[in-house]
Design an enzyme around this catalytic site. Structure first.
Site, PDB file in Angstrom:
ATOM      1  N   MET A  38      -7.379  37.089 -12.595  1.00  0.00           N
ATOM      2  CA  MET A  38      -7.901  38.443 -12.784  1.00  0.00           C
ATOM      3  C   MET A  38      -8.441  38.952 -11.451  1.00  0.00           C
ATOM      4  SD  MET A  38      -9.602  38.232 -16.596  1.00  0.00           S
ATOM      5  CE  MET A  38     -10.431  36.661 -16.424  1.00  0.00           C
ATOM      6  N   MET A  39      -7.968  40.113 -11.059  1.00  0.00           N
ATOM      7  CA  MET A  39      -8.298  40.662  -9.740  1.00  0.00           C
ATOM      8  C   MET A  39      -9.812  40.755  -9.569  1.00  0.00           C
ATOM      9  SD  MET A  39      -5.334  41.295  -8.436  1.00  0.00           S
ATOM     10  CE  MET A  39      -5.711  42.253  -7.000  1.00  0.00           C
TER      11      MET A  39
ATOM     12  N   CYS B   8       0.683  44.363 -15.239  1.00  0.00           N
ATOM     13  CA  CYS B   8      -0.392  45.176 -14.653  1.00  0.00           C
ATOM     14  C   CYS B   8       0.016  46.651 -14.623  1.00  0.00           C
ATOM     15  CB  CYS B   8      -0.702  44.690 -13.241  1.00  0.00           C
ATOM     16  SG  CYS B   8      -1.994  45.682 -12.467  1.00  0.00           S
TER      17      CYS B   8
ATOM     18  N   GLY C 156      -4.880  38.250 -25.214  1.00  0.00           N
ATOM     19  CA  GLY C 156      -5.446  39.543 -25.579  1.00  0.00           C
ATOM     20  C   GLY C 156      -6.449  39.444 -26.702  1.00  0.00           C
TER      21      GLY C 156
ATOM     22  N   GLY D  43      -8.953  35.682 -21.069  1.00  0.00           N
ATOM     23  CA  GLY D  43      -9.368  36.410 -19.870  1.00  0.00           C
ATOM     24  C   GLY D  43     -10.856  36.678 -19.857  1.00  0.00           C
TER      25      GLY D  43
HETATM   26  C1  LIG Z   1     -11.152  42.496 -13.953  1.00  0.00           C
HETATM   27  C2  LIG Z   1      -9.788  42.116 -14.517  1.00  0.00           C
HETATM   28  C3  LIG Z   1      -8.751  41.850 -13.660  1.00  0.00           C
HETATM   29  C4  LIG Z   1      -7.490  41.490 -14.145  1.00  0.00           C
HETATM   30  N1  LIG Z   1      -6.510  41.153 -13.264  1.00  0.00           N
HETATM   31  C5  LIG Z   1      -5.345  40.661 -13.734  1.00  0.00           C
HETATM   32  C6  LIG Z   1      -4.364  40.146 -12.847  1.00  0.00           C
HETATM   33  O1  LIG Z   1      -4.552  40.097 -11.621  1.00  0.00           O
HETATM   34  N2  LIG Z   1      -3.223  39.671 -13.384  1.00  0.00           N
HETATM   35  C7  LIG Z   1      -2.994  39.662 -14.746  1.00  0.00           C
HETATM   36  O2  LIG Z   1      -1.948  39.184 -15.196  1.00  0.00           O
HETATM   37  N3  LIG Z   1      -3.894  40.152 -15.600  1.00  0.00           N
HETATM   38  C8  LIG Z   1      -5.063  40.637 -15.130  1.00  0.00           C
HETATM   39  N4  LIG Z   1      -6.012  41.084 -16.013  1.00  0.00           N
HETATM   40  C9  LIG Z   1      -5.706  41.102 -17.454  1.00  0.00           C
HETATM   41  C10 LIG Z   1      -6.096  39.773 -18.125  1.00  0.00           C
HETATM   42  O3  LIG Z   1      -5.371  38.720 -17.544  1.00  0.00           O
HETATM   43  C11 LIG Z   1      -5.782  39.795 -19.615  1.00  0.00           C
HETATM   44  O4  LIG Z   1      -4.405  39.993 -19.790  1.00  0.00           O
HETATM   45  C12 LIG Z   1      -6.525  40.891 -20.369  1.00  0.00           C
HETATM   46  O5  LIG Z   1      -7.875  41.002 -19.936  1.00  0.00           O
HETATM   47  C13 LIG Z   1      -6.487  40.634 -21.872  1.00  0.00           C
HETATM   48  O6  LIG Z   1      -6.976  39.363 -22.176  1.00  0.00           O
HETATM   49  P1  LIG Z   1      -8.510  39.134 -22.685  1.00  0.00           P
HETATM   50  O7  LIG Z   1      -8.700  40.017 -23.879  1.00  0.00           O
HETATM   51  O8  LIG Z   1      -8.587  37.659 -23.010  1.00  0.00           O
HETATM   52  O9  LIG Z   1      -9.392  39.541 -21.546  1.00  0.00           O
HETATM   53  C14 LIG Z   1      -7.264  41.447 -15.547  1.00  0.00           C
HETATM   54  C15 LIG Z   1      -8.331  41.736 -16.419  1.00  0.00           C
HETATM   55  C16 LIG Z   1      -9.572  42.052 -15.922  1.00  0.00           C
HETATM   56  C17 LIG Z   1     -10.719  42.349 -16.884  1.00  0.00           C
END
Ligand SMILES: Cc1cc2nc3c(=O)[nH]c(=O)nc-3n(C[C@H](O)[C@H](O)[C@H](O)COP(=O)(O)O)c2cc1C
Length: 318
Positions: free
Chosen positions: A1-2, A83, A195, A216
């Site tokens: 995650m960026m 993304c 997700g 995430g």
């Molecule tokens: C701050 C932030 C940065 C993210 N950067 C990326 C990234 O670089 N690459 C990616 O595949 N997903 C990125 N995501 C998305 C997460 O990997 C994930 O797909 C998304 O948050 C949904 O999953 P979650 O509900 O478990 O958070 C980012 C999410 C957040 C909150």
């Protein structure tokens, strides 16, 4: 995650789970080809297993960067096809690649041809108004022909117009059933879901149907959750460190980072602020570790201040 899962964050998360696969932030092929490779790829030996996520679309560039990733010791190369940010759209990669499955398959093939580690793809279930199951099915089918054996599916569409990246993680509805259909249709592929997971029960339920669950935001905000994973998900009941031990080991790491790379402690501490979430005094503890007036103090002193502020009744038994 960026901006979140840098090597310091991953070092911290690894203290909480020995087995969870950790991912880097997305690194673009442009950054690796024209930028400072060590800055983007350096990681700590303790982080394994760790996957390098690439952002890009040109097969030759992806192959070059996948090779770099393997040479630097990563365990997996993952291609970002999920993304939705405008910057990424301008570069014509990320989620917009879902409209070009053949191009993705070519990129995957170019990477698979030059590395021995797995090449995986992270994607959405659709983009914009393309919401049919057939759309994501065709994407997975075509990309698998390029040699991808594992797909991590963020189970919501990306809306490329009008939503910020943050809204794109919240507004389009989650549709887990599409991911289950993918597994049913492609039993030979590893299909992982992502997700909205915040509870272990829901994760375990998915693991009965699918090959993996990617977490995430919840892991970042509530990292202590991860300490249950080795025993309950990976069937490894080794003793897990206490929060105090984790904090002490992070201070050891901060000292090492300061000595070797001049990394200020607050660039590391920012990732562990959720460690004591839910406990009395957690807010005060967090405030100390994010207090920029303490910037010039040694991390061990900051820990002492944080612990002094810690209410007695919240302390863990030694
Ligand atoms: C701050 C932030 C940065 C993210 N950067 C990326 C990234 O670089 N690459 C990616 O595949 N997903 C990125 N995501 C998305 C997460 O990997 C994930 O797909 C998304 O948050 C949904 O999953 P979650 O509900 O478990 O958070 C980012 C999410 C957040 C909150």
């Amino acid at each position: 995650m960026m901006d979140w899962t840098d090597r310091h964050c991953r070092y911290f998360h690894r203290l909480l789970s020995r087995h969870a696969l950790l991912y880097t932030e997305m690194v673009t092929t442009g950054a690796l080809i024209h930028g400072d490779v060590a800055r983007h790829l350096r990681f700590n030996a303790e982080e394994h297993p760790v996957a390098l996520q690439l952002g890009g679309s040109e097969a030759a560039d992806l192959a070059h960067c996948a090779r770099l990733g393997e040479t630097w010791g990563y365990d997996e190369i993952n291609l970002n096809c999920g993304c939705p940010s405008e910057r990424v759209q301008r570069g014509a990669f990320g989620a917009c690649l879902m409209n070009e499955p053949k191009l993705v398959a070519d990129g995957v093939k170019a990477m698979v041809d030059v590395v021995g580690i797995p090449v995986t793809v992270k994607h959405r279930i659709g983009i914009d108004k393309r919401e049919s199951y057939e759309y994501v099915r065709d994407f997975v089918g075509i990309v698998s022909e390029g040699g991808c054996r594992q797909f991590i599916v963020h189970a919501r569409n990306a809306w490329l117009q009008g939503l910020s990246p943050k809204e794109n993680r919240e507004v389009p509805p989650l549709r887990y059933e599409l991911v289950h259909r993918l597994k049913h249709e492609f039993p030979q592929l590893q299909i992982c879901i992502n997700g909205g997971f915040t509870e272990l029960d829901a994760v375990m339920q998915q693991l009965r149907l699918l090959d993996g669950v990617m977490i995430g935001r919840e892991a970042y905000h509530n990292p202590w959750w991860m300490r249950d994973w080795d025993a309950l998900v990976f069937n490894d009941p080794h003793p897990v460190p206490s929060r105090d031990e984790v904090e002490s080991r992070m201070v050891d790491y901060m000292e090492r980072e300061l000595a070797e790379h001049q990394t200020p402690w607050h660039s590391i501490a920012r990732h562990m602020l959720g460690l004591r979430n839910g406990l009395p005094g957690a807010r005060r503890w967090r405030q100390v570790w994010s207090d920029h007036r303490l910037k010039s103090r040694a991390p061990r002193e900051v820990m002492a201040i944080a612990r002094e502020s810690w209410p007695l009744e919240a302390r863990e038994p030694a």
